[in-house]
Design a protein around this motif. Structure first.
Motif, PDB file in Angstrom:
ATOM      1  N   ARG A  17       0.831  -1.203   0.000  1.00 26.72           N
ATOM      2  CA  ARG A  17       0.000   0.000   0.000  1.00 26.72           C
ATOM      3  C   ARG A  17       0.861   1.246   0.000  1.00 26.72           C
ATOM      4  NH1 ARG A  17      -4.595  -0.192   4.047  1.00 26.72           N
ATOM      5  NH2 ARG A  17      -5.189  -1.732   2.520  1.00 26.72           N
ATOM      6  N   ILE A  18       0.576   2.150  -0.894  1.00 26.70           N
ATOM      7  CA  ILE A  18       1.321   3.400  -0.940  1.00 26.70           C
ATOM      8  C   ILE A  18       0.422   4.612  -0.780  1.00 26.70           C
ATOM      9  CG2 ILE A  18       3.216   2.453  -2.282  1.00 26.70           C
ATOM     10  CD1 ILE A  18       2.036   3.842  -4.711  1.00 26.70           C
ATOM     11  N   ILE A  19      -0.883   4.402  -0.694  1.00 20.64           N
ATOM     12  CA  ILE A  19      -1.825   5.500  -0.450  1.00 20.64           C
ATOM     13  C   ILE A  19      -2.472   5.261   0.900  1.00 20.64           C
ATOM     14  CG2 ILE A  19      -3.971   6.589  -1.200  1.00 20.64           C
ATOM     15  CD1 ILE A  19      -3.258   5.895  -4.030  1.00 20.64           C
ATOM     16  N   TYR A  20      -2.450   6.273   1.758  1.00 23.96           N
ATOM     17  CA  TYR A  20      -3.029   6.128   3.086  1.00 23.96           C
ATOM     18  C   TYR A  20      -3.452   7.491   3.617  1.00 23.96           C
ATOM     19  CZ  TYR A  20       1.719   7.518   4.326  1.00 23.96           C
ATOM     20  OH  TYR A  20       2.917   8.187   4.412  1.00 23.96           O
ATOM     21  N   PRO A  21      -4.438   7.605   4.478  1.00 22.16           N
ATOM     22  CA  PRO A  21      -5.362   6.534   4.850  1.00 22.16           C
ATOM     23  C   PRO A  21      -6.273   6.198   3.678  1.00 22.16           C
ATOM     24  CG  PRO A  21      -6.145   8.596   5.765  1.00 22.16           C
ATOM     25  CD  PRO A  21      -4.826   8.889   5.101  1.00 22.16           C
ATOM     26  N   ASN A  22      -6.744   5.002   3.653  1.00 23.85           N
ATOM     27  CA  ASN A  22      -7.626   4.556   2.588  1.00 23.85           C
ATOM     28  C   ASN A  22      -8.608   3.560   3.183  1.00 23.85           C
ATOM     29  OD1 ASN A  22      -8.722   4.163   0.083  1.00 23.85           O
ATOM     30  ND2 ASN A  22      -6.943   3.145  -0.789  1.00 23.85           N
ATOM     31  N   ILE A  30       0.971   9.834   0.069  1.00 24.62           N
ATOM     32  CA  ILE A  30       1.504   8.842  -0.851  1.00 24.62           C
ATOM     33  C   ILE A  30       2.927   8.513  -0.432  1.00 24.62           C
ATOM     34  CG2 ILE A  30       2.243   8.410  -3.224  1.00 24.62           C
ATOM     35  CD1 ILE A  30      -0.047  10.119  -4.148  1.00 24.62           C
ATOM     36  N   ARG A  31       3.210   7.242  -0.286  1.00 23.83           N
ATOM     37  CA  ARG A  31       4.570   6.802   0.006  1.00 23.83           C
ATOM     38  C   ARG A  31       5.332   6.846  -1.313  1.00 23.83           C
ATOM     39  NH1 ARG A  31       4.106   1.646   2.707  1.00 23.83           N
ATOM     40  NH2 ARG A  31       3.249   3.004   4.282  1.00 23.83           N
TER      41      ARG A  31
END
Length: 91
Positions: A17-22, A30-31
């Motif tokens: 996962r590179i989008i958080y919070p989701n 974004i990471r």
């Protein structure tokens, strides 16, 4: 000669996962370590394929989604050498 498709990476599990919070309500991070040192174009598409938002990020990895409607979006992040696609749920 490589196909343009060969540089696309699909994020399919929570470990990647590179989008958080989701899901998200106002802001998304974004990471961007996958794009070290690159300027990244972030595009949000509706499930109908309509471009809803487009931004450029490099150092700052956070942006607002407060201005888009609730729903499911595809997020395409494009750097110099690769493209990553992920899903975002906006509440």
């Amino acid at each position: 000669m490589s196909s343009p498709i060969s540089n696309i990476v699909e994020i399919v599990n929570s470990k990647g996962r590179i989008i958080y919070p989701n899901p998200s309500t106002n802001k998304v991070s974004i990471r961007i370590s996958r794009f070290t040192g690159e300027e990244v174009t972030v595009e949000l598409y509706s499930t109908h394929g309509k471009l809803v938002k487009k931004i450029q990020i490099k150092e700052k990895n956070e942006f607002s989604v407060a201005d888009i409607n609730a729903g499911v979006y595809l997020v395409r992040m494009t750097g110099r050498t690769k493209t990553v696609t992920s899903k975002l749920i906006k509440q």
